[in-house]
Design an enzyme around this catalytic site. Sequence first.
Site, PDB file in Angstrom:
ATOM      1  CB  CYS A   1      75.157  -9.296  16.018  1.00 11.98           C
ATOM      2  SG  CYS A   1      75.080  -9.842  14.310  1.00 11.98           S
TER       3      CYS A   1
ATOM      4  N   PRO B   1      79.723  -8.899 -15.718  1.00 13.75           N
ATOM      5  CG  PRO B   1      80.486  -9.354 -17.892  1.00 13.75           C
ATOM      6  CD  PRO B   1      79.375  -8.690 -17.141  1.00 13.75           C
TER       7      PRO B   1
ATOM      8  CB  ALA C   1      79.799  -5.447   0.495  1.00 15.11           C
TER       9      ALA C   1
ATOM     10  CB  ILE D   1      79.845  -6.390 -10.889  1.00 18.42           C
ATOM     11  CG1 ILE D   1      80.472  -5.275 -11.738  1.00 18.42           C
ATOM     12  CG2 ILE D   1      79.137  -5.820  -9.665  1.00 18.42           C
ATOM     13  CD1 ILE D   1      79.522  -4.143 -12.056  1.00 18.42           C
TER      14      ILE D   1
ATOM     15  N   GLY E   1      81.256  -0.690   0.599  1.00 19.39           N
ATOM     16  CA  GLY E   1      80.675  -1.142   1.870  1.00 19.39           C
ATOM     17  C   GLY E   1      81.723  -1.810   2.733  1.00 19.39           C
TER      18      GLY E   1
ATOM     19  N   GLY F   1      74.898 -11.562  10.059  1.00 12.64           N
ATOM     20  CA  GLY F   1      76.333 -11.313  10.061  1.00 12.64           C
ATOM     21  C   GLY F   1      77.154 -12.521   9.681  1.00 12.64           C
TER      22      GLY F   1
ATOM     23  CB  ALA G   1      79.786  -8.540   8.071  1.00 11.77           C
TER      24      ALA G   1
ATOM     25  N   GLY H   1      74.969  -3.781   1.925  1.00  9.26           N
ATOM     26  CA  GLY H   1      74.181  -4.101   3.099  1.00  9.26           C
ATOM     27  C   GLY H   1      72.693  -3.928   2.920  1.00  9.26           C
ATOM     28  CB  ALA H   2      69.960  -4.658   4.550  1.00 12.89           C
TER      29      ALA H   2
END
Lengths: 552, 552
Positions: free
Chosen positions: B42, B276, B111, B278, B7, B301, B10, B113-114
Amino acid sequence: MRIVVIGSVAAGTSAAAKARRNDESAEIVIYEKDRDISYSGCGLPYYIGGVVKERAKLTPRDEAFFKQRYNIDVFTGHSVADIDTASKTLSIVNMATGEQFEDRYDKLLIATGAHPIMPPIPGIDKPNVFPLRNVAHADAINEFIQQKQPRHAVIIGGGFIGLEMAENLVHRGIAVDLADMAPQVMTPLDPDMAIYVQQYLERNGVKLYLGHAVEELLGDEEVDTVRLAGGIEIETDMVIMAIGIRPEVELAKRAGIALGPTGAIAVDTRMQTNVPDIYAAGDCAEAFSVINGKPLYRPLGSTANKMGRIAGDQMTGGDLEFRGILGTGIFKTFDMAVAQTGLSEKEAKAQGYDVVVCHNIKYDHADYYPDSAEMVIKAVADKTTHKILGAQIVGPRGVDKRIDVFVTAITFGAKAEDLFHLDLAYAPPFSTAKDPVMYTGMILEGILKRQRPLMTPDQLIQRQMAGEPVTIIDTREPEMYEKGHIEGAVNIPLEDLRSEAGKLDKNIPVVTYCNRGVTGNAAQNLLLQMGFKEVYNLSGGYNNYKVQRKRC
Amino acid sequence: MRIVVIGSVAAGTSAAAKARRNDESAEIVIYEKDRDISYSGCGLPYYIGGVVKERAKLTPRDEAFFKQRYNIDVFTGHSVADIDTASKTLSIVNMATGEQFEDRYDKLLIATGAHPIMPPIPGIDKPNVFPLRNVAHADAINEFIQQKQPRHAVIIGGGFIGLEMAENLVHRGIAVDLADMAPQVMTPLDPDMAIYVQQYLERNGVKLYLGHAVEELLGDEEVDTVRLAGGIEIETDMVIMAIGIRPEVELAKRAGIALGPTGAIAVDTRMQTNVPDIYAAGDCAEAFSVINGKPLYRPLGSTANKMGRIAGDQMTGGDLEFRGILGTGIFKTFDMAVAQTGLSEKEAKAQGYDVVVCHNIKYDHADYYPDSAEMVIKAVADKTTHKILGAQIVGPRGVDKRIDVFVTAITFGAKAEDLFHLDLAYAPPFSTAKDPVMYTGMILEGILKRQRPLMTPDQLIQRQMAGEPVTIIDTREPEMYEKGHIEGAVNIPLEDLRSEAGKLDKNIPVVTYCNRGVTGNAAQNLLLQMGFKEVYNLSGGYNNYKVQRKRC
């Protein structure tokens, strides 16, 4: 119980109103030697500038208001001539009639304020020389401007009033020269921050004569020429005296009330003087520093309000206590906001702190969202405790927000490493994903905890002048370097540094820089990890250096 | 050491950059399934609104930038299909070529996100129904607007994205209706603060359908009608789905990584998952509350940046630890700023706090200085500890500043009575002599320490509806009373109250009010001192009551 208050601007009226809120049965009387009461002294420059159109807006309250709302008797045009602390009596003069009479008090508050310093310069008593402290002064300046249509003014003094007046006189179409005996404007700022204000004033057409005391105000009836030390003569139509103010303490001194080391009336945290049942608050009273408890005299309306409220509470049995001030100040001059809180670098050093400082240049909000603008933050932290000691900020937008975050953080004893963790509000119109305050904390933390020292432009210039060896690396692109760079700097763009750094001597101190400091920091990280012994990032980058070079 | 990051918005890029700053020798690789990296999510509504003109401004960094500056390899269009935590390997798909390959890691950061919630509503897959989460979504919306010139849009969801889009679509000349199944917009706000936003949206032409779930999106090729619960049908040209987002956790779940109670990936203060080596950070990871340590999912963000930096530091041996969030949020809709931090009244009560609340309506700066405007501050404090638990602010100016002062104060555990003592920066263009934050503290302190309780409009309305006895005193001038007043209120202007109060029954609870609360408070003080048993000042005065009455 009879409460008497001497003075009716910020502290006096705050105290009286608070006393009434606490105690419906007390008799509360205010004596005021002037005519205007409860006015906003801070608004006066804007009234002169025409930004505030109506005089009444600055003096929204009169005697009738205080009587109706608070059942408080306000006597304007009444001067308190003496306090007899033994018998708890006052001798009072009705200035209109000359009548003298006595009054008595159970609790007395001295809120006599301060008066503008008018040094004994030849010519200072001429009719076109004006202080600006109260509404009558503003009226006099306005009347003069209307009648005489002056085209030029000299402002003596580069503090709050001087700089606010510069803007407002220019708004009225009057050209302004500003002189100060200090080598900088706004002495609460460090010179390396004041320079930003000075540059900005000059860009707005205000001519500065810094480091020049006024020697004489020349002219027949009126001043037509200001003579400064060094033989400088400035022709002018009017003079604003804005050197500063002194606490009005004569009445208190005569009554045996002790003054503090700053010359203002000494009070404890309950606003009590050394004389029982006599309190003092506002611009006549001494404050102390939140940071270290040391006496501090920074007379401002916000502090006067606060002290007045505390005094009013204490006189009526309350338990509110004064916790001191940070000496926070803010002002606007043209479109620039300038703010400071806590200790400057020079103050902190003078008080014996071992400090670290940084200059942080950042946008106030997302750079892609309209009207974003850079601000310069200088922060000072204590090397031993890591506590933030002070901050100074200059910029067109968002300065008031950041200084208030610093104020709040410092009040609660924040350390440099705490700032990054603040969950400050972010959206593109308001801030950046990491707020400038957080970046400031990160930079300071880098110095304090991560061996990422900064070198200030002042330190670099001194080092260069002393001929000490230093490798200066300009990490920007060649085009930027060509447009202007630090003398002696070699240009190694960051992307080439991994391959090029091997050619440099690892035992000579290195200073890295870019425009504002971010790429310089990346270069610093890289060099330190490559085994360079002593690597500094230039504080505030080339943008800051350019400004400071003119000063040093 | 090989660090792999999944990812690149941000959190991912912050982590990778921080890791490089700490460790020049690590191998750092980022896999990103999309094309755009390190963009400002954003800023997307403002790009659609034309406020941000250039797409490139939102995506200032590309793969080459990360390679050059940080020696980080970014692979876009690469999806990580699986994580083998035992062998520390990843299986990866090159989405352009379909090629599959493996990679290994020493440290892995998730990372991911969503993703926007797209509920299974009939018609949601039609081409004129748009989520807005990434640059591709924004491109799709822009392209549609340019090609189809829609005249009307329905926004489903009244959160950040929904309300920012309302403003920006209106800027593009598109009429907007907004529907939400909740009975209010912006659920982090209490209903009595959300109502201010709702009123304001309606004044700006946005039609609201609150408390109405979407049932179906009707139309042939494209949606032409939105059907809401209750049989409401809205004709439209396009639909924005802005119900909310869910953490992207499928990959993590498959790898046996534990989720927290909010459904996001559980991490400790070092951003480590239960597996571990991660780590997780950003919108896929769970945060916790600064106030009480409870799990909190408020993906933003600013938090993603913070978490990413911490993860990057930890993966390279640093000691930076996450301290949680307050759930601070801010947004602008038209010219109104809306911000909140900490706990709302409803959240605090749900979590078992015994709270006091106040509504404080104040000017952002001196009322005589141009462009001052009122803001409404609602603050929540803990009755037991006096600590400030949260604040919500609505107004056109100075909202961001006050919320950040609250953020800082709450972070350091400020009590209500601490706020008055802050030495906040005052000058007429920036604030009032006592800042609105200070007043908020004073009001709360009055409730907590000085027996000056408030009654909220909600409480008063409930009391009236229950037919409980209460004397309501309108303390304003008769002209104001005539223009509008609370049903059943008697008009006794403050100046008459000293003489008139004797006629009232001292044993019946009294509620005093004026427009905003200051005169109401003076009346409350007076009545309490005259022996009235139970006297409340109306929170936020008649100005607040007027607004709340429409809601209750």
